[in-house]
Design a protein around this motif. Structure first.
Motif, PDB file in Angstrom:
ATOM      1  N   PRO A   1      47.399  36.206  44.642  1.00 44.40           N
ATOM      2  CA  PRO A   1      46.364  37.181  45.005  1.00 44.40           C
ATOM      3  C   PRO A   1      44.958  36.604  44.845  1.00 44.40           C
ATOM      4  O   PRO A   1      44.702  35.822  43.922  1.00 44.40           O
ATOM      5  CB  PRO A   1      46.587  38.331  44.003  1.00 44.40           C
ATOM      6  CG  PRO A   1      47.986  38.164  43.519  1.00 44.40           C
ATOM      7  CD  PRO A   1      48.255  36.694  43.537  1.00 44.40           C
ATOM      8  N   ILE A   2      44.046  37.005  45.723  1.00 41.98           N
ATOM      9  CA  ILE A   2      42.684  36.467  45.670  1.00 41.98           C
ATOM     10  C   ILE A   2      41.974  36.833  44.371  1.00 41.98           C
ATOM     11  O   ILE A   2      41.130  36.076  43.892  1.00 41.98           O
ATOM     12  CB  ILE A   2      41.838  36.919  46.891  1.00 41.98           C
ATOM     13  CG1 ILE A   2      41.866  38.439  47.057  1.00 41.98           C
ATOM     14  CG2 ILE A   2      42.293  36.230  48.160  1.00 41.98           C
ATOM     15  CD1 ILE A   2      40.975  38.946  48.183  1.00 41.98           C
ATOM     16  N   GLU A   3      42.337  37.955  43.777  1.00 42.25           N
ATOM     17  CA  GLU A   3      41.640  38.366  42.553  1.00 42.25           C
ATOM     18  C   GLU A   3      42.054  37.543  41.334  1.00 42.25           C
ATOM     19  O   GLU A   3      41.387  37.556  40.300  1.00 42.25           O
ATOM     20  CB  GLU A   3      41.863  39.868  42.271  1.00 42.25           C
ATOM     21  CG  GLU A   3      43.262  40.256  41.836  1.00 42.25           C
ATOM     22  CD  GLU A   3      44.179  40.596  43.010  1.00 42.25           C
ATOM     23  OE1 GLU A   3      45.194  41.268  42.782  1.00 42.25           O
ATOM     24  OE2 GLU A   3      43.867  40.183  44.159  1.00 42.25           O
ATOM     25  N   ASP A   4      43.159  36.805  41.461  1.00 36.91           N
ATOM     26  CA  ASP A   4      43.630  36.008  40.326  1.00 36.91           C
ATOM     27  C   ASP A   4      43.009  34.615  40.269  1.00 36.91           C
ATOM     28  O   ASP A   4      43.123  33.926  39.255  1.00 36.91           O
ATOM     29  CB  ASP A   4      45.157  35.857  40.386  1.00 36.91           C
ATOM     30  CG  ASP A   4      45.875  37.158  40.040  1.00 36.91           C
ATOM     31  OD1 ASP A   4      45.194  38.099  39.589  1.00 36.91           O
ATOM     32  OD2 ASP A   4      47.101  37.226  40.224  1.00 36.91           O
TER      33      ASP A   4
ATOM     34  N   ASP B   1      40.150  31.801  39.934  1.00 33.89           N
ATOM     35  CA  ASP B   1      38.849  31.767  39.269  1.00 33.89           C
ATOM     36  C   ASP B   1      37.807  31.084  40.151  1.00 33.89           C
ATOM     37  O   ASP B   1      38.120  30.497  41.187  1.00 33.89           O
ATOM     38  CB  ASP B   1      38.942  31.110  37.882  1.00 33.89           C
ATOM     39  CG  ASP B   1      39.388  29.661  37.929  1.00 33.89           C
ATOM     40  OD1 ASP B   1      39.046  28.949  38.901  1.00 33.89           O
ATOM     41  OD2 ASP B   1      40.064  29.227  36.975  1.00 33.89           O
ATOM     42  N   GLU B   2      36.564  31.150  39.718  1.00 32.78           N
ATOM     43  CA  GLU B   2      35.455  30.660  40.524  1.00 32.78           C
ATOM     44  C   GLU B   2      35.530  29.153  40.754  1.00 32.78           C
ATOM     45  O   GLU B   2      35.156  28.669  41.819  1.00 32.78           O
ATOM     46  CB  GLU B   2      34.127  31.022  39.847  1.00 32.78           C
ATOM     47  CG  GLU B   2      32.915  30.766  40.719  1.00 32.78           C
ATOM     48  CD  GLU B   2      31.623  31.270  40.099  1.00 32.78           C
ATOM     49  OE1 GLU B   2      30.542  30.853  40.556  1.00 32.78           O
ATOM     50  OE2 GLU B   2      31.696  32.080  39.154  1.00 32.78           O
TER      51      GLU B   2
ATOM     52  N   THR C   1      40.279  31.894  54.041  1.00 31.70           N
ATOM     53  CA  THR C   1      38.833  32.101  54.123  1.00 31.70           C
ATOM     54  C   THR C   1      38.115  30.793  54.439  1.00 31.70           C
ATOM     55  O   THR C   1      37.205  30.753  55.277  1.00 31.70           O
ATOM     56  CB  THR C   1      38.309  32.694  52.803  1.00 31.70           C
ATOM     57  OG1 THR C   1      38.959  33.949  52.563  1.00 31.70           O
ATOM     58  CG2 THR C   1      36.809  32.912  52.849  1.00 31.70           C
TER      59      THR C   1
END
Length: 257
Positions: free
Chosen positions: A104-107, A109-110, A163
């Motif tokens: 998932p994209i929310e998992d 990190d930057e 993306t």
């Protein structure tokens, strides 16, 4: 010119990033077989030299120049060494890419986001800018950015990769629009599921592979060699009127229900 003459790349110099294996290797071999003098490039000089030697031993023209495309000094060195050795650059294939995460994209990190964007977007942008003066001097050139069908439709677990590849498509279109006045063309190729080490996590999972292959009109995944034809077309005079285009080679993935 007849079609054979239009596809002839004799006298042309091509850089292919990430070309010691997989799709990049197949593309480099195809360009060399059409007459181009090809620069094999990946992070490992030994791997580059090995591929270049194999092509040279087959009567083709190739040299190896290592480059970690995520590093600015190495990108510049790749271009400088190519011009020094071969006189200039006519074709750039931005093939090297990474996808270090699946989930998932929310998992993510930057740091992972930055790494993906640096290699998949920033590197093709800066490498293209670096070859621009040589292409201008030679009154033309062809930039071919290897994207993915993931740039066109979202797939589960590949959000950041998707993306980055979508950004690469817009970069391609802007290159085509801004650099056409120099005789430079830019196009993007979007492969589907191709049997390479890069995509091994997908095709080595029998359940995933069967699901994908059942949905594809061709009924199978693709092979690296099946990417050669489109790149050779886009690199050659046979594709002289093609710029700003986004082309799929995906076995029908984009039309699969």
């Amino acid at each position: 010119m007849n079609i054979k003459e239009q596809l002839d790349l004799n006298g042309k110099v091509a850089i292919v990033t990430g070309s010691s294996k997989g799709i990049g290797l197949a593309i480099a071999k195809g360009l060399a077989e059409n007459g181009a003098n090809v620069v094999i490039s990946s992070r490992d000089q030994e791997a580059c030299d090995k591929v270049a030697a194999e092509l040279t031993n087959s009567g083709l023209k190739a040299i190896g120049i290592a480059c970690h495309i995520g590093k600015e000094d190495q990108r510049k060195a790749l271009v400088d060494k190519t011009i020094s050795a071969l006189g200039g650059i006519d074709i750039l294939v931005n093939n090297a890419a990474i996808n270090p995460v699946f989930g998932p994209i929310e998992d993510a990190d930057e740091a992972v986001f930055n790494k993906i964007m640096d290699v998949n977007v920033k590197a093709p942008w800066t490498l293209s800018n670096l070859v621009l003066p040589s292409m201008q001097e030679r009154k033309g050139g062809s930039i071919i950015n290897i994207a993915s069908v993931e740039a066109l439709t979202p797939g589960m677990g590949l959000g950041l990769y998707s993306t980055s590849k979508a950004a690469l498509l817009m970069l391609t279109k802007n290159q085509a629009k801004e650099w056409g006045k120099y005789g430079i063309r830019a196009n993007a190729l979007c492969p589907g599921l191709i049997k390479t080490k890069f995509s091994q996590a997908l095709w080595s999972n029998e359940k995933i592979l069967q699901k994908v292959e059942r949905a594809l009109p061709t009924g199978r995944m693709g092979m690296p060699e099946e990417m050669e034809g489109m790149v050779c077309l886009l690199a050659s005079d046979a594709g002289a009127y093609m710029t700003g285009g986004v082309y799929t080679a995906d076995g029908g993935y984009m039309i699969a229900g």
